[in-house]
Design a protein around this motif. Structure first.
Motif, PDB file in Angstrom:
ATOM      1  N   LYS A 147       0.829  -1.213   0.000  1.00  8.30           N
ATOM      2  CA  LYS A 147       0.000   0.000   0.000  1.00  8.30           C
ATOM      3  C   LYS A 147       0.862   1.262   0.000  1.00  8.30           C
ATOM      4  O   LYS A 147       0.621   2.201  -0.769  1.00  8.30           O
ATOM      5  N   ARG A 196      -8.097   4.240  -4.449  1.00  7.35           N
ATOM      6  CA  ARG A 196      -9.238   3.332  -4.444  1.00  7.35           C
ATOM      7  C   ARG A 196     -10.230   3.722  -5.533  1.00  7.35           C
ATOM      8  O   ARG A 196     -10.263   4.886  -5.964  1.00  7.35           O
ATOM      9  N   SER A 199      -5.003   1.460  -2.009  1.00  5.89           N
ATOM     10  CA  SER A 199      -5.814   0.378  -2.556  1.00  5.89           C
ATOM     11  C   SER A 199      -5.071  -0.929  -2.812  1.00  5.89           C
ATOM     12  O   SER A 199      -5.618  -2.003  -2.606  1.00  5.89           O
ATOM     13  N   SER A 206      -5.334  -5.372  -1.353  1.00  8.36           N
ATOM     14  CA  SER A 206      -6.487  -5.339  -0.467  1.00  8.36           C
ATOM     15  C   SER A 206      -6.178  -6.066   0.841  1.00  8.36           C
ATOM     16  O   SER A 206      -5.908  -7.271   0.856  1.00  8.36           O
ATOM     17  N   ALA A 254     -14.311  -0.182  -2.725  1.00  7.04           N
ATOM     18  CA  ALA A 254     -13.145   0.011  -1.870  1.00  7.04           C
ATOM     19  C   ALA A 254     -11.866  -0.494  -2.526  1.00  7.04           C
ATOM     20  O   ALA A 254     -10.770  -0.055  -2.168  1.00  7.04           O
ATOM     21  N   HIS A 255     -12.005  -1.422  -3.484  1.00  3.26           N
ATOM     22  CA  HIS A 255     -10.828  -1.985  -4.141  1.00  3.26           C
ATOM     23  C   HIS A 255     -11.153  -2.348  -5.588  1.00  3.26           C
ATOM     24  O   HIS A 255     -12.301  -2.673  -5.922  1.00  3.26           O
ATOM     25  N   ASP A 295      -6.602  -5.575  -6.990  1.00  2.00           N
ATOM     26  CA  ASP A 295      -6.219  -5.459  -5.574  1.00  2.00           C
ATOM     27  C   ASP A 295      -6.621  -6.712  -4.812  1.00  2.00           C
ATOM     28  O   ASP A 295      -5.870  -7.219  -3.971  1.00  2.00           O
TER      29      ASP A 295
END
Length: 256
Positions: free
Chosen positions: A144, A151, A179, A182, A226-227, A231
């Motif tokens: 990350k 994201r 992102s 994950s 969110a991803h 990811d």
């Protein structure tokens, strides 16, 4: 007549043995002529590494896959499943699992039992703890911070202000909580380490039920915005590879 029939029967048996021998010989030759397939079949780490490499190439060469899959879960620029009660429950349950599993494993490690079977149980506990710590914590945070990928819900195409970048590209467009990879997909994979406590005769059956659930939990993050798909897929696979490596290093493999 009896002699001729017995001779014929012996000839047919001999011919059958020759055919069987030739088939076995051909199979042996094919295996030795393709050493890559032999190595991969005997080395799950290599096989999974190849899968990770192929997936990475796919997402790098066709970054539109990530955008297309994320767009499937949007209405305009809104991820319409981000407030779905069932998906929220799945996310929260996945987040709670480490807080349930890890304390129990730490107790087993602290006990330091002397019985041989208990020592094996302690090694298994170490395997579970390291799967979470090295996999879903350290590895994910390193990725990350290094790649700094935005994201989906934060990129311009979905109403955000940041630029979309493909998987494995150093982006530096995200300052924190980025992102790629994950963390929750990695955590879902790490939970599979608990399978070492399932008796061997039943392990494959239990794995057949738990692995699809783990994949669903990981993919849940894509529906939330969110991803990106890469990811999740690469996060899940990379942690799984790390777990296989730990499994061998800790002497838990049958040949270890």
């Amino acid at each position: 007549m009896q002699n001729s029939s017995s001779v014929s029967k012996d000839d047919s048996q001999l011919s059958f043995k020759k055919i069987s021998y030739i088939r076995r010989l051909n199979e042996t030759v094919r295996r030795h002529c393709n050493p890559v397939s032999v190595y991969v079949s005997l080395n799950p780490l290599a096989a999974l590494g190849i899968v990770i490499l192929l997936c990475s190439m796919l997402f790098v060469m066709f970054p539109q896959i990530d955008m297309g899959v994320s767009r499937f879960f949007t209405f305009g620029t809104r991820f319409y499943l981000s407030e779905n009660p069932l998906l929220l429950w799945i996310r929260d349950a996945n987040r709670m699992l480490p807080y349930i599993v890890l304390p129990f494993m730490i107790v087993l490690l602290a006990a330091r039992p002397l019985h041989r079977s208990f020592r094996l149980m302690t090694r298994r506990a170490l395997f579970v703890v390291l799967s979470y710590v090295l996999g879903s914590a350290i590895t994910v945070q390193v990725f990350k911070n290094f790649f700094s990928r935005a994201r989906p819900r934060d990129v311009i195409e979905f109403g955000g202000t940041l630029e979309f970048t493909p998987a494995w590209q150093f982006a530096s467009v995200c300052e924190r909580n980025c992102s790629f990879l994950s963390g929750e997909a990695a955590s879902a994979a790490a939970f599979l380490a608990a399978l070492v406590y399932v008796p061997s005769p039943y392990r494959m059956v239990v794995a057949a039920a738990i692995v699809p659930l783990s994949i669903i939990v990981a993919l849940n993050r894509v529906a939330f915005g969110a991803h990106f798909l890469s990811d999740v897929v690469l996060g899940w696979l990379i942690v799984l590879w790390l777990m296989l490596w730990l499994y061998r290093k800790l002497g838990l493999a049958p040949d270890g």
